[in-house]
Design a protein around this motif. Structure first.
Motif, PDB file in Angstrom:
ATOM      1  N   THR A  26       1.152  -0.534   0.271  1.00  7.70           N
ATOM      2  CA  THR A  26       0.398   0.072  -0.110  1.00  7.70           C
ATOM      3  C   THR A  26       0.855   1.327  -0.480  1.00  7.70           C
ATOM      4  OG1 THR A  26      -0.414  -0.198   2.544  1.00  7.70           O
ATOM      5  CG2 THR A  26      -2.321  -0.984   1.287  1.00  7.70           C
ATOM      6  N   HIS A  27      -0.053   2.411  -0.306  1.00 11.73           N
ATOM      7  CA  HIS A  27       0.953   3.725  -0.472  1.00 11.73           C
ATOM      8  C   HIS A  27      -0.137   5.065   0.304  1.00 11.73           C
ATOM      9  CE1 HIS A  27       2.191   7.601  -2.147  1.00 11.73           C
ATOM     10  NE2 HIS A  27       3.264   7.022  -1.958  1.00 11.73           N
ATOM     11  N   TYR A  28      -0.096   5.646   0.779  1.00 12.42           N
ATOM     12  CA  TYR A  28      -0.830   6.471   1.315  1.00 12.42           C
ATOM     13  C   TYR A  28      -0.094   8.156   0.873  1.00 12.42           C
ATOM     14  CZ  TYR A  28      -3.425   2.820   3.804  1.00 12.42           C
ATOM     15  OH  TYR A  28      -4.119   2.098   4.070  1.00 12.42           O
ATOM     16  N   VAL A  29      -1.181   9.114   0.349  1.00 14.32           N
ATOM     17  CA  VAL A  29      -0.511  10.343   0.741  1.00 14.32           C
ATOM     18  C   VAL A  29      -0.362  11.106   1.499  1.00 14.32           C
ATOM     19  CG1 VAL A  29      -2.561  11.665   0.423  1.00 14.32           C
ATOM     20  CG2 VAL A  29      -0.489  12.672  -0.881  1.00 14.32           C
ATOM     21  N   ASP A  30       0.506  11.252   2.037  1.00 14.34           N
ATOM     22  CA  ASP A  30       1.397  12.489   3.322  1.00 14.34           C
ATOM     23  C   ASP A  30       0.073  13.037   4.055  1.00 14.34           C
ATOM     24  OD1 ASP A  30       4.846  13.438   2.372  1.00 14.34           O
ATOM     25  OD2 ASP A  30       3.880  10.965   3.480  1.00 14.34           O
ATOM     26  N   SER A  31      -0.455  13.569   3.059  1.00  9.65           N
ATOM     27  CA  SER A  31      -2.150  14.685   3.423  1.00  9.65           C
ATOM     28  C   SER A  31      -3.218  13.207   4.460  1.00  9.65           C
ATOM     29  CB  SER A  31      -2.543  15.395   3.031  1.00  9.65           C
ATOM     30  OG  SER A  31      -3.003  15.071   1.542  1.00  9.65           O
ATOM     31  N   MET A  32      -3.055  12.795   4.017  1.00 11.76           N
ATOM     32  CA  MET A  32      -3.853  11.848   4.932  1.00 11.76           C
ATOM     33  C   MET A  32      -3.210  10.254   5.483  1.00 11.76           C
ATOM     34  SD  MET A  32      -6.798  11.193   2.005  1.00 11.76           S
ATOM     35  CE  MET A  32      -8.018  11.406   3.298  1.00 11.76           C
ATOM     36  N   LYS A  33      -2.360  10.347   5.511  1.00 10.25           N
ATOM     37  CA  LYS A  33      -1.092   9.376   6.239  1.00 10.25           C
ATOM     38  C   LYS A  33      -1.605   9.309   7.579  1.00 10.25           C
ATOM     39  CE  LYS A  33       2.699   8.266   3.915  1.00 10.25           C
ATOM     40  NZ  LYS A  33       4.282   8.052   3.966  1.00 10.25           N
ATOM     41  N   GLY A  34      -2.590   8.337   7.916  1.00  8.52           N
ATOM     42  CA  GLY A  34      -2.985   8.062   9.624  1.00  8.52           C
ATOM     43  C   GLY A  34      -4.086   8.639   9.804  1.00  8.52           C
ATOM     44  N   ARG A  35      -5.026   8.818   8.866  1.00 12.72           N
ATOM     45  CA  ARG A  35      -6.593   9.153   8.572  1.00 12.72           C
ATOM     46  C   ARG A  35      -7.585   8.496   7.578  1.00 12.72           C
ATOM     47  NH1 ARG A  35      -8.447  13.631   6.867  1.00 12.72           N
ATOM     48  NH2 ARG A  35      -6.432  14.029   6.141  1.00 12.72           N
ATOM     49  N   VAL A  36      -6.267   7.586   6.783  1.00 12.67           N
ATOM     50  CA  VAL A  36      -7.298   6.311   5.904  1.00 12.67           C
ATOM     51  C   VAL A  36      -5.992   4.895   5.582  1.00 12.67           C
ATOM     52  CG1 VAL A  36      -5.331   7.922   4.173  1.00 12.67           C
ATOM     53  CG2 VAL A  36      -8.001   6.899   3.223  1.00 12.67           C
ATOM     54  N   THR A  37      -7.408   3.884   5.516  1.00 19.98           N
ATOM     55  CA  THR A  37      -6.756   2.651   5.227  1.00 19.98           C
ATOM     56  C   THR A  37      -7.340   2.292   4.546  1.00 19.98           C
ATOM     57  OG1 THR A  37      -6.799   2.477   7.525  1.00 19.98           O
ATOM     58  CG2 THR A  37      -6.490   0.318   6.602  1.00 19.98           C
ATOM     59  N   ILE A  38      -6.607   1.783   3.323  1.00 25.59           N
ATOM     60  CA  ILE A  38      -7.099   0.828   1.775  1.00 25.59           C
ATOM     61  C   ILE A  38      -7.137  -1.040   2.217  1.00 25.59           C
ATOM     62  CG2 ILE A  38      -5.246   1.087   0.956  1.00 25.59           C
ATOM     63  CD1 ILE A  38      -6.416   1.956  -2.037  1.00 25.59           C
ATOM     64  N   SER A  39      -8.004  -1.331   1.483  1.00 31.09           N
ATOM     65  CA  SER A  39      -7.184  -2.767   1.961  1.00 31.09           C
ATOM     66  C   SER A  39      -8.661  -3.649   0.466  1.00 31.09           C
ATOM     67  CB  SER A  39      -8.318  -3.045   2.995  1.00 31.09           C
ATOM     68  OG  SER A  39     -10.160  -3.103   3.084  1.00 31.09           O
ATOM     69  N   ARG A  40      -8.592  -4.945   0.365  1.00 32.30           N
ATOM     70  CA  ARG A  40      -8.817  -5.129  -1.286  1.00 32.30           C
ATOM     71  C   ARG A  40      -9.589  -6.684  -0.702  1.00 32.30           C
ATOM     72  NH1 ARG A  40      -5.193  -4.926  -5.824  1.00 32.30           N
ATOM     73  NH2 ARG A  40      -6.324  -6.518  -6.423  1.00 32.30           N
ATOM     74  N   ASP A  41     -10.588  -6.967  -0.855  1.00 29.57           N
ATOM     75  CA  ASP A  41     -11.149  -8.180  -1.911  1.00 29.57           C
ATOM     76  C   ASP A  41     -11.349  -8.822  -2.453  1.00 29.57           C
ATOM     77  OD1 ASP A  41     -12.793 -10.516  -0.933  1.00 29.57           O
ATOM     78  OD2 ASP A  41     -14.619  -9.345   0.727  1.00 29.57           O
ATOM     79  N   ASN A  42     -10.318  -9.760  -2.927  1.00 31.57           N
ATOM     80  CA  ASN A  42      -9.839  -9.918  -3.978  1.00 31.57           C
ATOM     81  C   ASN A  42     -11.360 -11.080  -4.307  1.00 31.57           C
ATOM     82  OD1 ASN A  42      -7.506  -8.412  -4.588  1.00 31.57           O
ATOM     83  ND2 ASN A  42      -6.263 -10.544  -4.671  1.00 31.57           N
ATOM     84  N   ASN A  44     -14.276  -8.754  -5.665  1.00 31.21           N
ATOM     85  CA  ASN A  44     -13.588  -7.540  -7.137  1.00 31.21           C
ATOM     86  C   ASN A  44     -13.520  -5.423  -6.396  1.00 31.21           C
ATOM     87  OD1 ASN A  44     -12.816 -10.105  -8.208  1.00 31.21           O
ATOM     88  ND2 ASN A  44     -14.312  -9.550  -9.863  1.00 31.21           N
ATOM     89  N   THR A  45     -13.468  -5.836  -4.633  1.00 33.24           N
ATOM     90  CA  THR A  45     -13.650  -4.642  -4.145  1.00 33.24           C
ATOM     91  C   THR A  45     -12.890  -4.395  -3.759  1.00 33.24           C
ATOM     92  OG1 THR A  45     -15.993  -5.006  -4.217  1.00 33.24           O
ATOM     93  CG2 THR A  45     -15.384  -3.778  -2.852  1.00 33.24           C
ATOM     94  N   VAL A  46     -12.183  -3.363  -3.793  1.00 33.08           N
ATOM     95  CA  VAL A  46     -11.455  -1.877  -2.736  1.00 33.08           C
ATOM     96  C   VAL A  46     -11.831  -1.712  -2.298  1.00 33.08           C
ATOM     97  CG1 VAL A  46      -9.334  -1.047  -2.720  1.00 33.08           C
ATOM     98  CG2 VAL A  46      -9.264  -2.272  -4.321  1.00 33.08           C
ATOM     99  N   TYR A  47     -11.623  -1.120  -0.192  1.00 32.85           N
ATOM    100  CA  TYR A  47     -12.309  -0.229   0.285  1.00 32.85           C
ATOM    101  C   TYR A  47     -11.331   1.174   0.538  1.00 32.85           C
ATOM    102  CZ  TYR A  47     -15.290  -4.179   0.332  1.00 32.85           C
ATOM    103  OH  TYR A  47     -16.535  -5.361   0.302  1.00 32.85           O
TER     104      TYR A  47
END
Length: 121
Positions: free
Chosen positions: A58-74, A77-80
């Motif tokens: 994963t990678h996060y933009v600095d302005s949102m680090k600590g406030r956003v989490t990305i995950s995927r359910d293969n 076929n969905t990413v959250y």
């Protein structure tokens, strides 16, 4: 046809949370990284977060680090994109895209239609 359906946007007060979803069809989901981008009025589109496959790196933009989490359910076929402690400056149209893991939009050939996120102060 490749389709990416972004959903979950809405109006939320500052400090609130939203979970965006991106459901993909028409391609082998496991073969693609998924990125989230946003574009605010009068501003350039910027990468928010991305997740690879199969590594789920994963990678996060600095302005949102600590406030956003990305995950995927293969299996679905969905990413959250879970966004917490939202700020008015997070207001934008959020887009998901499928391509090669990168925080640059040129690496993503497939794009969804976008979902509006509005954060009130």
């Amino acid at each position: 046809d490749v389709q990416l359906q972004a959903s979950g946007g809405g109006l939320v007060q500052a400090g609130g949370s939203l979970r965006l979803s991106c459901t993909v069809s028409g391609l082998v989901f496991d073969d693609y990284a998924i990125g989230w981008f946003r574009q605010a009025p009068g501003k350039e589109r910027e990468g928010v977060s991305c997740i690879g496959s199969p590594s789920s790196k994963t990678h996060y933009v600095d302005s949102m680090k600590g406030r956003v989490t990305i995950s995927r359910d293969n299996a679905k076929n969905t990413v959250y994109l879970q966004m917490n402690t939202l700020k008015p400056e997070d207001t934008a149209v959020y887009y998901c895209a499928a391509g090669t893991l990168s925080d640059g939009d040129r690496s993503y050939p497939y794009w969804g239609q976008g979902t509006q996120v509005t954060v009130s102060s």
